[in-house]
Design an enzyme around this catalytic site. Structure first.
Site, PDB file in Angstrom:
ATOM      1  N   HIS A 295       0.846  -1.185   0.000  1.00  0.00           N
ATOM      2  CA  HIS A 295       0.000   0.000   0.000  1.00  0.00           C
ATOM      3  C   HIS A 295       0.882   1.235   0.000  1.00  0.00           C
ATOM      4  CE1 HIS A 295      -3.694  -2.222   0.727  1.00  0.00           C
ATOM      5  NE2 HIS A 295      -2.982  -2.985   1.537  1.00  0.00           N
ATOM      6  N   ALA A 296       0.305   2.352  -0.329  1.00  0.00           N
ATOM      7  CA  ALA A 296       0.966   3.647  -0.264  1.00  0.00           C
ATOM      8  C   ALA A 296       2.329   3.642  -0.955  1.00  0.00           C
ATOM      9  CB  ALA A 296       1.050   4.125   1.169  1.00  0.00           C
TER      10      ALA A 296
END
Length: 85
Positions: free
Chosen positions: A15-16
């Site tokens: 993620h991110a």
């Protein structure tokens, strides 16, 4: 077609920032690259939205596939990103 099975070790999963780094590396290659969570359906590894939608978390196994000249090297690079702590 070459593939790697990788256990994601990052605390935030894929993620991110780790997802952005992964997608940027995949996008630089002229090869078709996919990523799947476990035995799920593969998605385009060059799409940040598709990669984020997989909801890959720490401990999940992903399958990264690429086809063409340089696939092994690309998969090594992407596997390194996915398995970075």
């Amino acid at each position: 077609m070459a593939e790697r099975h990788v256990t994601v070790t990052s605390e935030v999963g894929l993620h991110a920032r780790p997802a952005a780094t992964f997608v940027q590396a995949a996008t630089k290659a002229s090869l078709d690259v996919t990523i799947a969570k476990g035995a799920g359906s593969p998605v385009n590894a060059k799409s940040i939205l598709s990669v984020l939608a997989l909801d890959v978390r720490r401990g999940d196994v992903v399958v990264i596939r690429a086809e063409g000249e340089g696939a092994e090297e690309l998969l090594d690079q992407l596997a390194g990103i996915a398995s970075a702590p």
